[in-house]
Design a protein around this motif. Structure first.
Motif, PDB file in Angstrom:
ATOM      1  N   ASP A 181       0.834  -1.210   0.000  1.00 61.05           N
ATOM      2  CA  ASP A 181       0.000   0.000   0.000  1.00 61.05           C
ATOM      3  C   ASP A 181       0.863   1.252   0.000  1.00 61.05           C
ATOM      4  O   ASP A 181       0.564   2.239  -0.658  1.00 61.05           O
ATOM      5  N   ASN A 182       1.954   1.183   0.766  1.00 61.90           N
ATOM      6  CA  ASN A 182       2.864   2.329   0.804  1.00 61.90           C
ATOM      7  C   ASN A 182       3.418   2.618  -0.586  1.00 61.90           C
ATOM      8  O   ASN A 182       3.527   3.768  -1.005  1.00 61.90           O
ATOM      9  N   LEU A 195       1.044   4.428  -2.624  1.00 57.07           N
ATOM     10  CA  LEU A 195       0.953   5.797  -2.091  1.00 57.07           C
ATOM     11  C   LEU A 195       2.113   6.647  -2.632  1.00 57.07           C
ATOM     12  O   LEU A 195       1.924   7.762  -3.137  1.00 57.07           O
ATOM     13  N   SER A 205       1.848   7.410  -6.267  1.00 59.11           N
ATOM     14  CA  SER A 205       0.854   8.455  -6.557  1.00 59.11           C
ATOM     15  C   SER A 205       1.420   9.851  -6.298  1.00 59.11           C
ATOM     16  O   SER A 205       0.933  10.840  -6.821  1.00 59.11           O
ATOM     17  N   ARG A 254       0.047   8.920   4.639  1.00 57.87           N
ATOM     18  CA  ARG A 254      -1.345   8.550   4.297  1.00 57.87           C
ATOM     19  C   ARG A 254      -2.316   9.535   4.968  1.00 57.87           C
ATOM     20  O   ARG A 254      -3.265   9.996   4.348  1.00 57.87           O
ATOM     21  N   VAL A 264      -2.311  12.749   3.035  1.00 59.61           N
ATOM     22  CA  VAL A 264      -3.030  12.621   1.755  1.00 59.61           C
ATOM     23  C   VAL A 264      -4.539  12.653   2.013  1.00 59.61           C
ATOM     24  O   VAL A 264      -5.295  13.330   1.312  1.00 59.61           O
TER      25      VAL A 264
END
Ligand code: BJ8
Length: 423
Positions: free
Chosen positions: A3-4, A7, A10, A59, A62
């Protein structure tokens, strides 16, 4: 982790280089921090943060942006975070403490420049720091010449706003700085689209006063002998405070202090009593610059206080949130900030006096005066500090260092000899 990576992708992070950056961290962190014996259990939160330093907090930021909030990045404790917070913004520190980004910065900056500036700029050039990439506005300031001129170049890569910090501290300078805070407030309102009200600013001031108070308590506890927390751990806490949410951070520091209080009452130290107690004074040590602390504590000393912006300068003073309207509140912020004695000010006699006082308060056996290489303000001021300390019989070791390992052996020899001389 997967997931990191999404992130970071992105945010436009260079994943390959970023992997190299994070690759070494667990080993170093394990060797320096986790290997310490009998650490306070409340360090677990900070260990977790450090272990995922580009993860969960990014996160959160964001998500904050997805809800319409803005993120500001700052390079100096003189940037008034209260104003950002009062407009619903989040503020993170962007100063770089990593050697790996220095070479990239030297493509546009001279080699003979302080590593803090080069590391910070290098992070942007290499797209290696999610905190830089997530920021809507980066805020620089006119402190030392290196920073001032580097911001001109950095502004070609990021949206950048510069606050003009005066070089003296007269009432006229204070008035000028208040004016700069007003201008900044307008900029913050423009970026966030939210008005800063007196009520909002008062609340924000309380948030940051609480943070400073929590850290002050941590520092006060370090006056105990034996000291209930190692210098390395205390430095890590302060460093992470530049990234964390201020409300949560204060709470975590307060919880840590509760534990340290109990340890102090039980005379439980991070190290056995009798180690030479060291004050480190000078340039800031930003994440992950743990070089000097690690050396001192591995060689048998203990760092009990830092006189720096990753230390007592950060904690200086209280604002008075009862100061009426917006005008009064801005004045209170400026007045509090002016109590922080950065070597960029002249004259700066208060800093010398403050260091002498800290030596008494923390019952230190010696001072290591630490300057980053090419950090002229702190290097030059070192002479006066050393003279004042020697006049009072306080041993001093002056060190200039960078973020690399090249001087490690030489430093080790000097630190060891200094500590032995104190025994
Ligand atoms: S208030 S210490 S955070 S300016 S180390 S960049 S001074 S050449 S960081 Fe600082 Fe604000 Fe002052 Fe604190 Fe220049 Fe020296 Fe580099 Fe420095």
């Amino acid at each position: 982790m997967a997931d990191n990576r999404k992130l970071w992708e992105s945010l436009g992070i260079d994943l390959k280089k970023h992997d190299q950056l994070l690759e070494v961290l667990p080993q170093v962190f394990g060797d320096l921090f986790l290997s310490q014996e009998g650490r306070p259990s409340r360090m677990a939160y900070f260990d977790g943060f450090a272990g995922d330093v580009h993860g969960f907090r990014i996160r959160e930021l964001v998500e904050h942006k997805q809800r319409g909030g803005k993120v500001f990045g700052a390079f100096c404790i003189y940037v008034p975070e209260e104003v950002i917070y009062a407009a619903g913004g989040a503020c993170v520190g962007l100063c770089g403490g990593v050697d790996m980004t220095v070479a990239a910065a030297e493509r546009i900056l001279p080699r003979n420049l302080c590593p803090l500036i080069k590391s910070s700029v290098g992070f942007k050039l290499e797209r290696l720091c999610p905190y830089v990439e997530v920021a809507d506005l980066v805020v620089g300031e006119t402190t030392c010449d290196g920073k001032k001129k580097a911001w001109e170049l950095l502004s070609e890569y990021v949206p950048l706003y510069v606050m003009e910090l005066p070089q003296k501290k007269s009432e006229r300078d204070l008035g000028f700085w208040e004016g700069e805070i007003w201008e900044f407030l307008k900029k913050v309102q423009e970026v966030t689209g939210r008005e800063v009200t007196a009520e909002g600013l008062r609340e924000a001031m309380e948030v940051f006063d609480r943070k400073r108070q929590a850290l002050q308590r941590l520092f006060d506890l370090r006056r105990n002998d034996p000291v209930p927390i190692s210098g390395l751990d205390a430095l890590l806490v302060v460093q992470l405070g530049f990234l964390d949410d201020p409300v949560r951070f204060s709470q975590k520091v307060e919880e840590l202090c509760e534990e340290l209080q109990q340890r102090a009452e039980a005379k439980q130290g991070a190290f056995p009593k009798g180690r030479p107690r060291i004050l480190v004074a000078g340039s800031p040590m930003v994440l992950p610059n743990w070089k000097l602390h690690a050396l001192v504590e591995k060689q048998g000393g203990v760092v009990v206080c830092e006189e720096s912006c990753t230390g007592t300068r950060l904690l200086t003073g209280r604002t008075d949130p009862s100061d009426g309207d917006l005008k009064g509140l801005i004045k209170a912020i400026a007045r509090r900030q002016f109590k922080a004695n950065c070597a960029c000010f002249t004259p700066n006699e208060e800093r010398v006096q403050q260091i002498v006082q800290l030596c008494q308060d923390y019952r230190v056996h010696g001072v290591i005066y630490y300057s980053l290489v090419f950090c002229q303000p702190f290097i030059l001021e070192g002479y006066k500090v050393e003279r004042a300390l020697r006049a009072r019989g306080i041993p001093v070791l002056r060190i200039e260092s960078d973020y690399g390992d090249g001087d490690l052996e030489a430093l080790k020899t000097r630190v060891k000899a200094f500590l032995e001389g104190l025994a």
